[in-house]
Design an enzyme around this catalytic site. Structure first.
Site, PDB file in Angstrom:
ATOM      1  N   ARG A  19       0.834  -1.204   0.000  1.00  0.00           N
ATOM      2  CA  ARG A  19       0.000   0.000   0.000  1.00  0.00           C
ATOM      3  C   ARG A  19       0.870   1.256   0.000  1.00  0.00           C
ATOM      4  NH1 ARG A  19      -5.059  -1.831   0.361  1.00  0.00           N
ATOM      5  NH2 ARG A  19      -5.255  -3.844   1.424  1.00  0.00           N
ATOM      6  N   ASP A  20       0.419   2.241  -0.767  1.00  0.00           N
ATOM      7  CA  ASP A  20       1.128   3.529  -0.810  1.00  0.00           C
ATOM      8  C   ASP A  20       1.009   4.209   0.553  1.00  0.00           C
ATOM      9  OD1 ASP A  20       1.986   5.561  -3.401  1.00  0.00           O
ATOM     10  OD2 ASP A  20       1.618   6.477  -1.437  1.00  0.00           O
ATOM     11  N   ILE A  21       2.090   4.796   1.015  1.00  0.00           N
ATOM     12  CA  ILE A  21       2.142   5.434   2.337  1.00  0.00           C
ATOM     13  C   ILE A  21       1.283   6.714   2.365  1.00  0.00           C
ATOM     14  CG2 ILE A  21       4.133   6.996   1.998  1.00  0.00           C
ATOM     15  CD1 ILE A  21       5.255   5.863   4.664  1.00  0.00           C
TER      16      ILE A  21
ATOM     17  N   ASN B  23       4.773   6.695 -13.625  1.00  0.00           N
ATOM     18  CA  ASN B  23       5.373   8.004 -13.863  1.00  0.00           C
ATOM     19  C   ASN B  23       6.818   7.828 -14.327  1.00  0.00           C
ATOM     20  OD1 ASN B  23       3.118   9.567 -13.055  1.00  0.00           O
ATOM     21  ND2 ASN B  23       3.610   9.188 -10.908  1.00  0.00           N
TER      22      ASN B  23
ATOM     23  N   GLU C  48       8.801  10.390  -8.054  1.00  0.00           N
ATOM     24  CA  GLU C  48       9.533  10.683  -6.806  1.00  0.00           C
ATOM     25  C   GLU C  48      10.528   9.583  -6.474  1.00  0.00           C
ATOM     26  OE1 GLU C  48       6.831  11.021  -3.539  1.00  0.00           O
ATOM     27  OE2 GLU C  48       5.801  12.749  -4.425  1.00  0.00           O
TER      28      GLU C  48
ATOM     29  N   HIS D 156       7.660   1.397 -10.718  1.00  0.00           N
ATOM     30  CA  HIS D 156       6.470   0.935  -9.991  1.00  0.00           C
ATOM     31  C   HIS D 156       5.224   1.326 -10.754  1.00  0.00           C
ATOM     32  CE1 HIS D 156       7.650   4.935  -8.540  1.00  0.00           C
ATOM     33  NE2 HIS D 156       6.360   5.186  -8.418  1.00  0.00           N
TER      34      HIS D 156
ATOM     35  N   HIS E  36       1.318   2.243 -10.204  1.00  0.00           N
ATOM     36  CA  HIS E  36       0.288   2.632  -9.234  1.00  0.00           C
ATOM     37  C   HIS E  36      -1.028   1.971  -9.639  1.00  0.00           C
ATOM     38  CE1 HIS E  36       2.377   6.294  -7.485  1.00  0.00           C
ATOM     39  NE2 HIS E  36       3.053   6.180  -8.610  1.00  0.00           N
TER      40      HIS E  36
HETATM   41  P1  5GP Z   1       6.023   8.279  -7.938  1.00  0.00           P
HETATM   42  O1  5GP Z   1       5.702   9.734  -7.752  1.00  0.00           O
HETATM   43  O2  5GP Z   1       7.510   8.014  -7.906  1.00  0.00           O
HETATM   44  O3  5GP Z   1       5.342   7.676  -9.141  1.00  0.00           O
HETATM   45  O4  5GP Z   1       5.354   7.534  -6.721  1.00  0.00           O
HETATM   46  C1  5GP Z   1       6.032   7.187  -5.559  1.00  0.00           C
HETATM   47  C2  5GP Z   1       4.978   6.760  -4.556  1.00  0.00           C
HETATM   48  O5  5GP Z   1       5.639   6.096  -3.492  1.00  0.00           O
HETATM   49  C3  5GP Z   1       4.213   7.935  -3.940  1.00  0.00           C
HETATM   50  O6  5GP Z   1       2.825   7.762  -4.185  1.00  0.00           O
HETATM   51  C4  5GP Z   1       4.563   7.875  -2.458  1.00  0.00           C
HETATM   52  O7  5GP Z   1       3.480   8.188  -1.616  1.00  0.00           O
HETATM   53  C5  5GP Z   1       5.019   6.426  -2.281  1.00  0.00           C
HETATM   54  N1  5GP Z   1       6.015   6.225  -1.242  1.00  0.00           N
HETATM   55  C6  5GP Z   1       7.139   6.980  -1.046  1.00  0.00           C
HETATM   56  N2  5GP Z   1       7.842   6.495  -0.010  1.00  0.00           N
HETATM   57  C7  5GP Z   1       7.153   5.414   0.460  1.00  0.00           C
HETATM   58  C8  5GP Z   1       7.381   4.502   1.523  1.00  0.00           C
HETATM   59  O8  5GP Z   1       8.376   4.575   2.258  1.00  0.00           O
HETATM   60  N3  5GP Z   1       6.468   3.516   1.703  1.00  0.00           N
HETATM   61  C9  5GP Z   1       5.350   3.396   0.895  1.00  0.00           C
HETATM   62  N4  5GP Z   1       4.517   2.396   1.181  1.00  0.00           N
HETATM   63  N5  5GP Z   1       5.111   4.240  -0.126  1.00  0.00           N
HETATM   64  C10 5GP Z   1       5.996   5.237  -0.338  1.00  0.00           C
END
Ligand code: 5GP
Ligand code: ZN
Length: 114
Positions: A29-31, A87, A95, A100, A102
């Protein structure tokens, strides 16, 4: 390799709420969830972005979609619908530089995305 947030989750150095794992792919799960269901499907292999996906990763990428489909069913959003997002680089808002997918569901999404 630099310290990677998702490599640390995969190796269980950092805790996460896992919903699925096999030898090649994990999902947790996303944090900071952006929808009632927000799960990240992540290959164990460290690939930074979709720009770094190679011919040899074809099956892995396909498997990520199959895992997403299975989790959508598990989470009860397969019929109502969901969005799959990857992304890539700065303009997308990426980020975490470990590939990954989503899986977002449980609410009506808007289009175009922000
Ligand atoms: P991006 O913007 O790279 O596509 O998405 C990265 C996602 O990873 C974000 O939605 C963010 O909330 C999630 N995320 C970042 N750090 C952590 C973490 O330590 N644990 C979890 N479960 N999700 C994370
Ligand atoms: Zn990584």
């Amino acid at each position: 390799m630099q310290e990677c947030v998702f490599c640390n989750i995969i190796s269980k150095k950092t805790p996460a709420e896992f919903v699925y794992e096999n030898e090649r792919v994990v999902a947790f799960r996303d944090i900071n969830p952006q929808a009632p269901v927000h799960i990240l499907i992540v290959p164990r292999k460290h690939i930074a972005t979709t720009n770094d996906v190679g011919e040899a990763d074809k099956d892995l990428i396909g498997e990520m979609i199959l895992v997403a489909k299975q989790i959508a069913q598990q989470e009860g959003v397969a019929d109502s619908g969901y969005r799959l997002v990857m992304n890539c680089n700065e303009n997308s808002g990426q980020e975490i530089y470990h590939l990954h997918l989503h899986l977002l569901g449980g609410r009506r999404m808007t289009w175009p995305p922000g």
